[in-house]
Design a protein around this motif. Structure first.
Motif, PDB file in Angstrom:
ATOM      1  N   VAL A 205       0.872  -1.174   0.000  1.00  0.00           N
ATOM      2  CA  VAL A 205       0.000   0.000   0.000  1.00  0.00           C
ATOM      3  C   VAL A 205       0.908   1.223   0.000  1.00  0.00           C
ATOM      4  O   VAL A 205       1.898   1.255   0.730  1.00  0.00           O
ATOM      5  CB  VAL A 205      -0.950   0.033   1.221  1.00  0.00           C
ATOM      6  N   ASN A 206       0.603   2.211  -0.831  1.00  0.00           N
ATOM      7  CA  ASN A 206       1.478   3.395  -0.882  1.00  0.00           C
ATOM      8  C   ASN A 206       1.031   4.418   0.150  1.00  0.00           C
ATOM      9  O   ASN A 206       0.645   5.536  -0.168  1.00  0.00           O
ATOM     10  CB  ASN A 206       1.519   3.999  -2.287  1.00  0.00           C
ATOM     11  N   ASN A 207       1.115   4.008   1.405  1.00  0.00           N
ATOM     12  CA  ASN A 207       0.646   4.817   2.519  1.00  0.00           C
ATOM     13  C   ASN A 207       1.707   4.854   3.607  1.00  0.00           C
ATOM     14  O   ASN A 207       2.761   4.229   3.492  1.00  0.00           O
ATOM     15  CB  ASN A 207      -0.667   4.229   3.064  1.00  0.00           C
ATOM     16  N   GLY A 208       1.419   5.605   4.668  1.00  0.00           N
ATOM     17  CA  GLY A 208       2.365   5.722   5.766  1.00  0.00           C
ATOM     18  C   GLY A 208       1.820   6.624   6.849  1.00  0.00           C
ATOM     19  O   GLY A 208       0.680   7.090   6.776  1.00  0.00           O
ATOM     20  N   PRO A 209       2.611   6.909   7.876  1.00  0.00           N
ATOM     21  CA  PRO A 209       2.145   7.750   8.985  1.00  0.00           C
ATOM     22  C   PRO A 209       1.983   9.202   8.561  1.00  0.00           C
ATOM     23  O   PRO A 209       2.654   9.688   7.646  1.00  0.00           O
ATOM     24  CB  PRO A 209       3.274   7.600  10.014  1.00  0.00           C
ATOM     25  N   ALA A 210       1.052   9.901   9.235  1.00  0.00           N
ATOM     26  CA  ALA A 210       0.818  11.329   8.978  1.00  0.00           C
ATOM     27  C   ALA A 210       0.629  11.587   7.487  1.00  0.00           C
ATOM     28  O   ALA A 210      -0.117  10.874   6.831  1.00  0.00           O
ATOM     29  CB  ALA A 210       1.970  12.158   9.562  1.00  0.00           C
ATOM     30  N   LYS A 211       1.347  12.587   6.932  1.00  0.00           N
ATOM     31  CA  LYS A 211       1.175  12.927   5.517  1.00  0.00           C
ATOM     32  C   LYS A 211       2.147  12.190   4.595  1.00  0.00           C
ATOM     33  O   LYS A 211       2.153  12.408   3.385  1.00  0.00           O
ATOM     34  CB  LYS A 211       1.334  14.436   5.319  1.00  0.00           C
ATOM     35  N   TYR A 212       2.967  11.334   5.151  1.00  0.00           N
ATOM     36  CA  TYR A 212       3.944  10.615   4.342  1.00  0.00           C
ATOM     37  C   TYR A 212       3.264   9.479   3.584  1.00  0.00           C
ATOM     38  O   TYR A 212       2.570   8.650   4.178  1.00  0.00           O
ATOM     39  CB  TYR A 212       5.067  10.076   5.224  1.00  0.00           C
ATOM     40  N   GLN A 213       3.486   9.425   2.277  1.00  0.00           N
ATOM     41  CA  GLN A 213       2.848   8.424   1.421  1.00  0.00           C
ATOM     42  C   GLN A 213       3.522   8.454   0.048  1.00  0.00           C
ATOM     43  O   GLN A 213       4.462   9.191  -0.171  1.00  0.00           O
ATOM     44  CB  GLN A 213       1.341   8.711   1.294  1.00  0.00           C
ATOM     45  N   GLY A 214       3.036   7.600  -0.852  1.00  0.00           N
ATOM     46  CA  GLY A 214       3.500   7.668  -2.229  1.00  0.00           C
ATOM     47  C   GLY A 214       4.629   6.739  -2.594  1.00  0.00           C
ATOM     48  O   GLY A 214       5.209   6.870  -3.682  1.00  0.00           O
ATOM     49  N   LEU A 215       4.968   5.760  -1.730  1.00  0.00           N
ATOM     50  CA  LEU A 215       6.006   4.785  -2.042  1.00  0.00           C
ATOM     51  C   LEU A 215       5.362   3.429  -2.351  1.00  0.00           C
ATOM     52  O   LEU A 215       4.225   3.180  -1.963  1.00  0.00           O
ATOM     53  CB  LEU A 215       6.985   4.665  -0.867  1.00  0.00           C
ATOM     54  N   PRO A 216       6.074   2.522  -3.029  1.00  0.00           N
ATOM     55  CA  PRO A 216       5.482   1.226  -3.410  1.00  0.00           C
ATOM     56  C   PRO A 216       5.427   0.232  -2.259  1.00  0.00           C
ATOM     57  O   PRO A 216       5.746  -0.940  -2.411  1.00  0.00           O
ATOM     58  CB  PRO A 216       6.419   0.743  -4.529  1.00  0.00           C
ATOM     59  N   GLY A 217       5.019   0.694  -1.093  1.00  0.00           N
ATOM     60  CA  GLY A 217       4.908  -0.150   0.083  1.00  0.00           C
ATOM     61  C   GLY A 217       4.703   0.704   1.319  1.00  0.00           C
ATOM     62  O   GLY A 217       4.967   1.918   1.300  1.00  0.00           O
ATOM     63  N   LEU A 218       4.220   0.111   2.386  1.00  0.00           N
ATOM     64  CA  LEU A 218       3.940   0.853   3.618  1.00  0.00           C
ATOM     65  C   LEU A 218       5.218   1.438   4.205  1.00  0.00           C
ATOM     66  O   LEU A 218       6.228   0.744   4.345  1.00  0.00           O
ATOM     67  CB  LEU A 218       3.280  -0.072   4.644  1.00  0.00           C
ATOM     68  N   ILE A 219       5.178   2.710   4.557  1.00  0.00           N
ATOM     69  CA  ILE A 219       6.321   3.392   5.179  1.00  0.00           C
ATOM     70  C   ILE A 219       6.373   3.026   6.665  1.00  0.00           C
ATOM     71  O   ILE A 219       5.412   3.247   7.401  1.00  0.00           O
ATOM     72  CB  ILE A 219       6.209   4.915   5.004  1.00  0.00           C
ATOM     73  N   LEU A 220       7.508   2.481   7.105  1.00  0.00           N
ATOM     74  CA  LEU A 220       7.654   2.051   8.491  1.00  0.00           C
ATOM     75  C   LEU A 220       8.542   2.981   9.316  1.00  0.00           C
ATOM     76  O   LEU A 220       8.517   2.917  10.545  1.00  0.00           O
ATOM     77  CB  LEU A 220       8.228   0.627   8.556  1.00  0.00           C
ATOM     78  N   GLU A 221       9.319   3.823   8.643  1.00  0.00           N
ATOM     79  CA  GLU A 221      10.233   4.690   9.392  1.00  0.00           C
ATOM     80  C   GLU A 221      10.454   5.982   8.614  1.00  0.00           C
ATOM     81  O   GLU A 221      10.592   5.966   7.388  1.00  0.00           O
ATOM     82  CB  GLU A 221      11.566   3.958   9.615  1.00  0.00           C
ATOM     83  N   VAL A 222      10.463   7.106   9.345  1.00  0.00           N
ATOM     84  CA  VAL A 222      10.674   8.427   8.738  1.00  0.00           C
ATOM     85  C   VAL A 222      11.636   9.230   9.604  1.00  0.00           C
ATOM     86  O   VAL A 222      11.524   9.231  10.832  1.00  0.00           O
ATOM     87  CB  VAL A 222       9.343   9.215   8.599  1.00  0.00           C
ATOM     88  N   HIS A 223      12.560   9.907   8.933  1.00  0.00           N
ATOM     89  CA  HIS A 223      13.462  10.844   9.619  1.00  0.00           C
ATOM     90  C   HIS A 223      13.354  12.173   8.880  1.00  0.00           C
ATOM     91  O   HIS A 223      13.837  12.308   7.756  1.00  0.00           O
ATOM     92  CB  HIS A 223      14.894  10.320   9.620  1.00  0.00           C
ATOM     93  N   ASP A 224      12.705  13.125   9.525  1.00  0.00           N
ATOM     94  CA  ASP A 224      12.413  14.415   8.910  1.00  0.00           C
ATOM     95  C   ASP A 224      12.921  15.512   9.836  1.00  0.00           C
ATOM     96  O   ASP A 224      12.211  15.973  10.731  1.00  0.00           O
ATOM     97  CB  ASP A 224      10.906  14.551   8.683  1.00  0.00           C
ATOM     98  N   GLY A 225      14.163  15.929   9.623  1.00  0.00           N
ATOM     99  CA  GLY A 225      14.750  16.928  10.508  1.00  0.00           C
ATOM    100  C   GLY A 225      14.874  16.390  11.920  1.00  0.00           C
ATOM    101  O   GLY A 225      15.482  15.343  12.162  1.00  0.00           O
ATOM    102  N   LYS A 226      14.257  17.083  12.881  1.00  0.00           N
ATOM    103  CA  LYS A 226      14.309  16.664  14.277  1.00  0.00           C
ATOM    104  C   LYS A 226      13.226  15.647  14.632  1.00  0.00           C
ATOM    105  O   LYS A 226      13.172  15.160  15.761  1.00  0.00           O
ATOM    106  CB  LYS A 226      14.177  17.887  15.190  1.00  0.00           C
ATOM    107  N   LEU A 227      12.367  15.347  13.678  1.00  0.00           N
ATOM    108  CA  LEU A 227      11.270  14.414  13.925  1.00  0.00           C
ATOM    109  C   LEU A 227      11.633  13.010  13.439  1.00  0.00           C
ATOM    110  O   LEU A 227      12.053  12.824  12.296  1.00  0.00           O
ATOM    111  CB  LEU A 227      10.006  14.885  13.206  1.00  0.00           C
ATOM    112  N   ASN A 228      11.462  12.026  14.323  1.00  0.00           N
ATOM    113  CA  ASN A 228      11.662  10.627  13.974  1.00  0.00           C
ATOM    114  C   ASN A 228      10.371   9.862  14.234  1.00  0.00           C
ATOM    115  O   ASN A 228       9.769   9.993  15.305  1.00  0.00           O
ATOM    116  CB  ASN A 228      12.797  10.007  14.799  1.00  0.00           C
ATOM    117  N   ILE A 229       9.944   9.075  13.254  1.00  0.00           N
ATOM    118  CA  ILE A 229       8.749   8.241  13.382  1.00  0.00           C
ATOM    119  C   ILE A 229       9.155   6.807  13.075  1.00  0.00           C
ATOM    120  O   ILE A 229       9.661   6.524  11.987  1.00  0.00           O
ATOM    121  CB  ILE A 229       7.636   8.685  12.414  1.00  0.00           C
TER     122      ILE A 229
END
Length: 284
Positions: free
Chosen positions: A198-222
């Motif tokens: 699914v091209n989905n993920g946490p918050a507004k992160y999306q658009g990849l060919p699979g579920l997003i499990l980890e994000v590093h965006d500046g000082k924010l880590n998910i």
């Protein structure tokens, strides 16, 4: 040749995925953490108070969110927990925050129609932000790693963010009032798994060919800590509908106006007694 091999691997992973069924639902648990640094005038704030403020801020930005998703849509909301104590320092010190992030907030995404609905409770008022999903220009990388049992691949994109170049400030300093942020490029990194196609993920992160499990965006880590595919208790994924309806630009203007009003309210008056009121806004 490496690109061709990568495409073949991605295709096989999707085909052989354990979630091939057309109708499925998943629940992913994410933990968020935001790093920050606070520097203040030592003549106004002693080390003990500053340490207490740092600990309070740390707890404020450590949260757990639940993403409930299917092939086309998702709901992302904070996990129900005991109410946090008010962030106050006693005396004349207080920390004021703006924007949403409350336990009643709900973020709905529809990947098929490319729109989102963000229900936020902000400063005692409910808002219903409806807008289109902004496409993300992801660049697929060649690195891979396992997150739990899931094979993940990395991806990055670059976005512009406002950054305050001034890293320290004094309590009640008039120099802080006119400080304007500058724009700079930030590379956002993510890890996704094609085992959950699914091209989905946490918050507004999306658009990849699979579920997003980890994000590093500046000082924010998910970081995803748990995934359940096809749970016994199904959840209906529907858009929230409570609050004043606005688009994202309108909501951002409302928040900016309220922030300026709050700063003016607590600004020291000439010839009058100035209290030690601190406003801390953690960005990025």
């Amino acid at each position: 040749m490496n690109i061709i091999i990568r495409i073949i691997i991605l295709s096989l992973t999707v085909v052989l995925s354990t979630v091939n069924a057309q109708d499925f639902q998943g629940v992913a648990t994410y933990r968020t953490q935001r790093s920050f640094d606070i520097k203040m005038d030592s003549t106004k704030v002693n080390d003990a108070i500053q340490a207490q403020m740092m600990e309070m801020m740390k707890k404020q930005f450590q949260k757990t969110y639940i993403l409930t998703f299917d092939k086309s849509s998702s709901i992302y909301k904070q996990e129900v927990e005991l109410a946090k104590p008010s962030v106050g320092m006693g005396g004349d010190f207080q920390i004021t925050s703006f924007g949403g992030g409350g336990g009643s907030d709900v973020f709905y995404k529809n990947i098929q129609s490319q729109n989102y609905v963000d229900q936020k409770e902000t400063m005692g008022k409910n808002f219903l932000i409806k807008d289109s999903i902004s496409p993300i220009a992801w660049k697929l990388g060649s690195e891979s790693k396992y997150i739990g049992e899931y094979l993940c691949f990395n991806a990055t994109y670059t976005r512009q963010v406002p950054v305050m170049k001034k890293t320290s400030f004094s309590v009640n300093s008039e120099e802080n009032e006119d400080a304007e942020p500058e724009m700079e490029d930030r590379i956002v990194s993510a890890w996704y798994t094609t085992q959950i196609p699914v091209n989905n993920g946490p918050a507004k992160y999306q658009g990849l060919p699979g579920l997003i499990l980890e994000v590093h965006d500046g000082k924010l880590n998910i970081i995803c800590s748990k995934i359940v595919i096809n749970p016994e208790d199904k959840v209906e994924i529907v858009a929230p509908d409570k609050g004043k309806e606005v688009n994202q630009e309108e909501y951002d203007k409302i928040i900016d106006k309220k922030r300026k009003e709050m700063m003016e309210r607590y600004a020291p008056r000439k010839g009058g007694k100035s209290g030690e009121v601190i406003e801390i806004r953690i960005g990025g």
